[in-house]
Write a protein that holds these residues in place. Structure first.
Motif, PDB file in Angstrom:
ATOM      1  N   TYR A 452       0.841  -1.203   0.000  1.00  0.00           N
ATOM      2  CA  TYR A 452       0.000   0.000   0.000  1.00  0.00           C
ATOM      3  C   TYR A 452       0.876   1.253   0.000  1.00  0.00           C
ATOM      4  N   ILE A 453       1.851   1.317   0.904  1.00  0.00           N
ATOM      5  CA  ILE A 453       2.667   2.523   1.070  1.00  0.00           C
ATOM      6  C   ILE A 453       3.455   2.828  -0.201  1.00  0.00           C
ATOM      7  N   GLU A 454       4.164   1.830  -0.708  1.00  0.00           N
ATOM      8  CA  GLU A 454       4.967   2.053  -1.906  1.00  0.00           C
ATOM      9  C   GLU A 454       4.103   2.060  -3.170  1.00  0.00           C
ATOM     10  N   GLY A 455       2.996   1.316  -3.132  1.00  0.00           N
ATOM     11  CA  GLY A 455       2.060   1.387  -4.251  1.00  0.00           C
ATOM     12  C   GLY A 455       1.492   2.781  -4.398  1.00  0.00           C
ATOM     13  N   TRP A 456       1.168   3.424  -3.254  1.00  0.00           N
ATOM     14  CA  TRP A 456       0.674   4.797  -3.305  1.00  0.00           C
ATOM     15  C   TRP A 456       1.771   5.734  -3.823  1.00  0.00           C
ATOM     16  N   GLY A 457       3.001   5.533  -3.384  1.00  0.00           N
ATOM     17  CA  GLY A 457       4.085   6.383  -3.860  1.00  0.00           C
ATOM     18  C   GLY A 457       4.255   6.304  -5.364  1.00  0.00           C
ATOM     19  N   LEU A 458       4.187   5.098  -5.921  1.00  0.00           N
ATOM     20  CA  LEU A 458       4.326   4.933  -7.370  1.00  0.00           C
ATOM     21  C   LEU A 458       3.102   5.489  -8.091  1.00  0.00           C
ATOM     22  N   TYR A 459       1.923   5.274  -7.536  1.00  0.00           N
ATOM     23  CA  TYR A 459       0.705   5.867  -8.118  1.00  0.00           C
ATOM     24  C   TYR A 459       0.825   7.390  -8.141  1.00  0.00           C
ATOM     25  N   ALA A 460       1.392   7.971  -7.072  1.00  0.00           N
ATOM     26  CA  ALA A 460       1.536   9.426  -6.996  1.00  0.00           C
ATOM     27  C   ALA A 460       2.377   9.964  -8.144  1.00  0.00           C
ATOM     28  N   GLU A 461       3.346   9.186  -8.608  1.00  0.00           N
ATOM     29  CA  GLU A 461       4.159   9.619  -9.748  1.00  0.00           C
ATOM     30  C   GLU A 461       3.292   9.849 -10.981  1.00  0.00           C
ATOM     31  N   SER A 462       2.284   8.999 -11.162  1.00  0.00           N
ATOM     32  CA  SER A 462       1.427   9.117 -12.346  1.00  0.00           C
ATOM     33  C   SER A 462       0.600  10.395 -12.322  1.00  0.00           C
ATOM     34  N   LEU A 463       0.371  10.978 -11.137  1.00  0.00           N
ATOM     35  CA  LEU A 463      -0.464  12.171 -11.029  1.00  0.00           C
ATOM     36  C   LEU A 463       0.202  13.409 -11.613  1.00  0.00           C
ATOM     37  N   GLY A 464       1.495  13.313 -11.883  1.00  0.00           N
ATOM     38  CA  GLY A 464       2.176  14.444 -12.508  1.00  0.00           C
ATOM     39  C   GLY A 464       1.577  14.832 -13.845  1.00  0.00           C
ATOM     40  N   LYS A 465       0.978  13.868 -14.520  1.00  0.00           N
ATOM     41  CA  LYS A 465       0.358  14.170 -15.815  1.00  0.00           C
ATOM     42  C   LYS A 465      -0.836  15.104 -15.630  1.00  0.00           C
ATOM     43  N   GLU A 466      -1.678  14.809 -14.637  1.00  0.00           N
ATOM     44  CA  GLU A 466      -2.842  15.659 -14.371  1.00  0.00           C
ATOM     45  C   GLU A 466      -2.447  17.009 -13.790  1.00  0.00           C
ATOM     46  N   LEU A 467      -1.272  17.088 -13.191  1.00  0.00           N
ATOM     47  CA  LEU A 467      -0.796  18.348 -12.616  1.00  0.00           C
ATOM     48  C   LEU A 467      -0.021  19.186 -13.627  1.00  0.00           C
ATOM     49  N   GLY A 468       0.093  18.692 -14.872  1.00  0.00           N
ATOM     50  CA  GLY A 468       0.780  19.450 -15.917  1.00  0.00           C
ATOM     51  C   GLY A 468       2.283  19.433 -15.808  1.00  0.00           C
ATOM     52  N   LEU A 469       2.837  18.411 -15.155  1.00  0.00           N
ATOM     53  CA  LEU A 469       4.274  18.361 -14.919  1.00  0.00           C
ATOM     54  C   LEU A 469       5.027  17.520 -15.934  1.00  0.00           C
TER      55      LEU A 469
END
Length: 593
Positions: A452-469
């Motif tokens: 869960y902890i590291e899965g969330w961390g890796l999922y968080a990387e994908s959110l950069g697309k929605e943040l325009g990064l």
């Protein structure tokens, strides 16, 4: 002790010497007030756990045992075994049917932790307490997570130094027990420990990492007292800590290292296949067997290679993917030479990301975080970055530690996904928010599940697309390169420990599928050898969160709210993946409310 090792701490660390033998005492009678009894039981067990593991206690901010190390003597290990067997019986005597849902979950999770820990100890999980990233030679890293504000903080650390020789002797005894059973890490890992041990016998005691807290003391402590404390610390290092490491080094070089196997992987050790299957279950919180995990990893590698081809095309590169890897690794635009400037760039990036997160999250942690360099003594063997969560008492903010060692080997196109993973909205959001959940018992507030902890961390990387990064194709490639590393972890961890791959095959496969420096590739592969199973958690956890998001979006349609989805995923702290899935499915059935 760094974040990666600390997140691996669990009740298994307290069950040294525990065997799954039946406990003769009669089962206690069911309690009258079931919920209150469970809560009292869990609180008492947490307090006992802190007393039994003073390092963990210090790390979470409980300073009652700040002058002690864990007692690893046979007598203490046997006493812990008896306590834990009795605790499991007491827990099972509390009927789950009479509990409200939140307490029923606490009951189920604690029972799961105890059961897994029992299974691991039966397989001698605790008898290889040394690698190039964790062990006695990294004990000083605890100081990086402690506060040194008062005189007692310093006298406690002196107390720990005075207790260190006993702790070192006990650690050697545990290692020797494992050696006699044929349970040792591979030689290539232990060879990396040798120079680390040399760092602990400096000619000048004040250059020992154990002395480091005394180099800068608060003005509130009078100058004369500061001098006395420094003299005590220097004496403790010279008379106790350095000689303890010299004895440890002799044992290591003369007895332990010569018996280390040349063949890597758990599969060839006594009971190694069963131990690895257990570790895979523990770290992924699934029953997926290693062979199936290996196949999943290979499929993800193939999928991400396809995405990389697209990033290469967007960048206008016309050669092969392998040629693109070589080109980006050599491109001076992505190299940083100055360590301080490299760190400053990370700090600026974190500040840039912070205000963007309101778009995706309703709730953010109250506790702040900082960006600091990994200490020099640890940096050569450390990962690119890691996160240390805040102390429970608020004395330490969250910290995103960046490896500034040889920054020219750490490509700038990976800085965005690394910050998203380790800081915000990755580990800082998840772990700091978990600490701020008022209703959680302490074993959940300060513990967790790696998938869960590291899965969330890796999922968080994908959110950069929605943040325009990820508008820059090279930074998008950096995100894919980071994701590829996690897919490779699944392939290579299972390859080394279950599929009988040798180390060079693992290095070659990594090199063929990611744009990483040779230093990073070797460090990654050796990490899997030194900490079997942990590397599986990232991709397996991320795939489950992505699957749940897709399912929720498809079923809820226009009613799907990404901020509400993130809230339901983070609301209860770290959970096993099957429990998380049930939580999200219930939320979907309720219409995403």
């Amino acid at each position: 002790m760094n974040q990666r090792s600390l997140l691996s701490l669990s009740l298994a660390a307290l069950l040294t010497g525990l065997a799954p033998a039946a406990y003769a005492a009669p089962a206690p009678k069911p309690p009258v007030n079931v919920a209150r009894s469970l809560q009292a039981f869990l609180a008492a067990e947490w307090s006992w756990t802190m007393q039994q593991d003073p390092v963990w206690a210090s790390w979470v901010g409980d300073r009652r045992w700040n002058d002690k190390w864990q007692d690893l003597s046979p007598r203490a290990r046997a006493a812990r075994a008896a306590h834990q067997r009795a605790a499991l019986l007491r827990l099972r005597a509390i009927p789950k049917g009479g509990l409200p849902p939140a307490d029923r979950l606490n009951h189920e999770l604690y029972e799961r932790e105890l059961t897994l820990a029992l299974a691991g100890t039966a397989l001698h999980q605790d008898l290889m307490p040394l690698s190039h990233q964790n062990g006695l030679q990294t004990a000083h890293e605890l100081a990086d997570s402690l506060r040194f504000d008062t005189e007692k903080d310093f006298t406690d650390w002196i107390g720990r130094m005075r207790a260190f020789p006993r702790y070192a002797e006990q650690t050697m005894a545990v290692m020797e027990e494992g050696r006699k059973l044929g349970l040792l890490p591979p030689r290539v890992i232990l060879e990396r420990v040798k120079p680390q041990l040399a760092d602990h016998r400096p000619a000048d005691p004040t250059e020992s990492p154990f002395y480091a807290p005394f180099k800068k003391m608060p003005a509130a402590i009078p100058a004369a007292r500061q001098g006395a404390l420094r003299a005590e610390a220097e004496g403790a290092v010279k008379r106790l800590v350095i000689p303890a490491f010299e004895r440890f080094e002799r044992y290591f070089l003369e007895t332990y290292l010569p018996n280390a196997p040349e063949t890597p992987g758990l599969w060839h050790l006594p009971g190694g296949e069963q131990l690895y299957a257990h570790l895979a279950r523990s770290y992924t919180t699934t029953d997926t067997p290693p062979a199936r995990l290996h196949a999943l990893g290979l499929a993800e590698v193939a999928r991400i290679r396809g995405e990389m081809e697209g990033a290469k095309t967007r960048a206008g590169f016309t050669g092969t993917l392998e040629q693109f890897f070589a080109a980006v690794k050599a491109d001076p635009r992505f190299k940083r030479e100055d360590r301080q400037a490299y760190l400053a760039e990370y700090r600026a990036l974190a500040k840039r990301i912070d205000p963007l997160l309101l778009k995706l999250f309703r709730k953010q942690p109250r506790m702040p975080y900082g960006v600091e360099p990994i200490p020099d003594i640890s940096a050569p063997n450390a990962t690119a970055a890691y996160y240390v969560q805040p102390a429970a008492d608020g004395s330490r903010a969250g910290t995103f530690y960046v490896n500034t060692y040889k920054p020219e080997n750490r490509p700038a196109y990976e800085m965005v996904p690394l910050t998203l993973h380790e800081a915000v909205p990755g580990h800082h959001f998840q772990l700091a928010l978990q600490q701020e959940l008022g209703a959680l018992p302490d074993f959940r507030r300060h513990g967790g599940y790696t998938a869960y902890i590291e899965g969330w961390g890796l999922y968080a990387e994908s959110l950069g697309k929605e943040l325009g990064l990820y508008e820059d194709p090279y930074i998008w490639f950096g995100k894919l390169n980071m994701e590829m590393r996690r897919a490779l972890r699944v392939v290579l961890d299972t390859g080394l420990h279950a599929e009988k791959w040798d180390r060079q095959r693992a290095i070659d496969f990594f090199r063929a599928n990611a744009a990483k420096s040779e230093m990073e590739i070797v460090n990654e592969v050796d990490r899997y050898l030194g900490n079997p199973g942990q590397a599986l958690a990232y991709k397996i956890g991320e795939m489950k969160i992505q699957e749940l998001r897709t399912r929720a979006s498809q079923k809820l349609g226009d009613h799907f709210d990404i901020r509400a989805f993130h809230e339901i995923v983070l609301r209860d702290g770290a959970l096993p993946l099957d429990v998380l899935e049930k939580r999200v499915e219930a939320w979907i059935v309720a219409g995403g409310r």
